[in-house]
Write a protein that holds these residues in place. Structure first.
Motif, PDB file in Angstrom:
ATOM      1  N   VAL A  20       0.864  -1.172   0.000  1.00  0.00           N
ATOM      2  CA  VAL A  20       0.000   0.000   0.000  1.00  0.00           C
ATOM      3  C   VAL A  20       0.899   1.220   0.000  1.00  0.00           C
ATOM      4  N   PHE A  21       0.696   2.096  -0.969  1.00  0.00           N
ATOM      5  CA  PHE A  21       1.506   3.298  -1.088  1.00  0.00           C
ATOM      6  C   PHE A  21       0.634   4.528  -0.888  1.00  0.00           C
ATOM      7  N   LEU A  48      -0.322   0.950   9.414  1.00  0.00           N
ATOM      8  CA  LEU A  48      -0.717  -0.431   9.712  1.00  0.00           C
ATOM      9  C   LEU A  48      -0.944  -1.221   8.428  1.00  0.00           C
ATOM     10  N   LEU A  49      -1.574  -0.602   7.435  1.00  0.00           N
ATOM     11  CA  LEU A  49      -1.793  -1.278   6.156  1.00  0.00           C
ATOM     12  C   LEU A  49      -0.475  -1.521   5.417  1.00  0.00           C
ATOM     13  N   ALA A  58     -11.286  -5.541  11.388  1.00  0.00           N
ATOM     14  CA  ALA A  58     -11.264  -5.890  12.819  1.00  0.00           C
ATOM     15  C   ALA A  58      -9.833  -5.872  13.356  1.00  0.00           C
ATOM     16  N   GLU A  59      -8.892  -6.421  12.583  1.00  0.00           N
ATOM     17  CA  GLU A  59      -7.487  -6.417  13.007  1.00  0.00           C
ATOM     18  C   GLU A  59      -6.938  -4.994  13.087  1.00  0.00           C
ATOM     19  N   LEU A  60      -7.297  -4.166  12.112  1.00  0.00           N
ATOM     20  CA  LEU A  60      -6.852  -2.768  12.134  1.00  0.00           C
ATOM     21  C   LEU A  60      -7.443  -2.033  13.334  1.00  0.00           C
ATOM     22  N   ALA A  61      -8.695  -2.327  13.649  1.00  0.00           N
ATOM     23  CA  ALA A  61      -9.350  -1.693  14.800  1.00  0.00           C
ATOM     24  C   ALA A  61      -8.633  -2.077  16.092  1.00  0.00           C
ATOM     25  N   VAL A  75     -10.746   3.855   5.982  1.00  0.00           N
ATOM     26  CA  VAL A  75      -9.951   3.151   4.971  1.00  0.00           C
ATOM     27  C   VAL A  75     -10.637   3.242   3.605  1.00  0.00           C
ATOM     28  N   GLU A  76     -11.953   3.037   3.568  1.00  0.00           N
ATOM     29  CA  GLU A  76     -12.672   3.150   2.297  1.00  0.00           C
ATOM     30  C   GLU A  76     -12.556   4.562   1.736  1.00  0.00           C
ATOM     31  N   SER A  77     -12.607   5.556   2.603  1.00  0.00           N
ATOM     32  CA  SER A  77     -12.461   6.945   2.171  1.00  0.00           C
ATOM     33  C   SER A  77     -11.057   7.201   1.612  1.00  0.00           C
ATOM     34  N   LEU A  78     -10.038   6.628   2.251  1.00  0.00           N
ATOM     35  CA  LEU A  78      -8.662   6.785   1.769  1.00  0.00           C
ATOM     36  C   LEU A  78      -8.486   6.156   0.386  1.00  0.00           C
ATOM     37  N   TYR A  79      -9.115   4.990   0.175  1.00  0.00           N
ATOM     38  CA  TYR A  79      -9.057   4.353  -1.143  1.00  0.00           C
ATOM     39  C   TYR A  79      -9.812   5.184  -2.175  1.00  0.00           C
ATOM     40  N   GLU A  80     -11.023   5.612  -1.838  1.00  0.00           N
ATOM     41  CA  GLU A  80     -11.847   6.379  -2.781  1.00  0.00           C
ATOM     42  C   GLU A  80     -11.185   7.687  -3.184  1.00  0.00           C
ATOM     43  N   ALA A  81     -10.503   8.334  -2.250  1.00  0.00           N
ATOM     44  CA  ALA A  81      -9.845   9.604  -2.543  1.00  0.00           C
ATOM     45  C   ALA A  81      -8.536   9.410  -3.313  1.00  0.00           C
ATOM     46  N   GLY A  82      -8.067   8.158  -3.427  1.00  0.00           N
ATOM     47  CA  GLY A  82      -6.808   7.906  -4.109  1.00  0.00           C
ATOM     48  C   GLY A  82      -5.597   8.157  -3.230  1.00  0.00           C
ATOM     49  N   THR A  83      -5.815   8.327  -1.934  1.00  0.00           N
ATOM     50  CA  THR A  83      -4.698   8.548  -1.014  1.00  0.00           C
ATOM     51  C   THR A  83      -3.866   7.284  -0.874  1.00  0.00           C
TER      52      THR A  83
END
Length: 192
Positions: A20-21, A48-49, A58-61, A75-83
């Motif tokens: 993950v970058f 963590l990712l 659950a593991e991340l939590a 996490v979904e927001s980070l993916y959607e934003a392209g972060t």
């Protein structure tokens, strides 16, 4: 000047099976396209990712101390934003590419972007950087052998309009790749 930030995270250096970058915008703390500014919780989740790309929410939590529903949303927001993005980054040596090199290019400034775009499209190229200084561009290449370097330069770099000089740097040992970079620990705790 267009810098292809989103492509860099995909074309970034070789290695690990899944990585993950973070994009340059996140690294600089710039607000995401959604208007959400990356904060210390986001940075902690990214780190963590990076350590465990296949971790469940659950593991991340558990690891972050943040509720699972918040982790999922963030996490979904980070993916959607392209972060962040998840990619497969193979170990090129295991695939038979024994010549990993950097090519520094001095070019006419009015041709830098078109040279970068041309190189970006070559399958041998692992990254392209537009730089400041004596050289205007750097590109990483993965070739089967060092003997393949001269034909690559002669056929795919030298003929490009605006290329004035080329300097190659053949790697003899890899110490650290971008895939090994982690969000700095102080960013996770919010300290500067």
């Amino acid at each position: 000047m267009r810098l292809w930030h989103s492509e860099w995270r995909v074309l970034a250096y070789n290695g690990l099976v899944v990585a993950v970058f973070a994009t340059e915008a996140e690294e600089l703390g710039v607000a995401q396209a959604t208007g959400h500014e990356v904060d210390s919780i986001d940075r902690q989740l990214i780190r963590l990712l990076q350590e465990r790309p296949r971790a469940s929410y659950a593991e991340l939590a558990r690891a972050s101390g943040v509720p699972e529903s918040t982790v999922r949303r963030r996490v979904e927001s980070l993916y959607e934003a392209g972060t962040i993005s998840t990619i497969v980054a193979p170990d090129i040596a295991q695939l038979g590419y024994e010549a990993v090199s950097l090519i520094g290019i001095k070019a006419d400034l009015n041709h830098v972007e078109e040279i970068a775009e041309h190189l970006r499209q070559r399958e041998e190229v692992t990254m392209v950087l537009i730089t400041l200084g004596r050289l205007n561009l750097f590109c990483g290449v993965a070739l089967r052998s060092v003997e393949d370097m001269y034909p690559f330069l002669r056929e795919h770099v030298a003929p490009l309009p605006g290329v004035r000089d080329v300097e190659t740097f053949v790697s003899i040992s890899t110490v650290k790749l971008f895939r090994d970079w982690r969000v700095p620990g102080e960013a996770v705790s919010g300290e500067r």
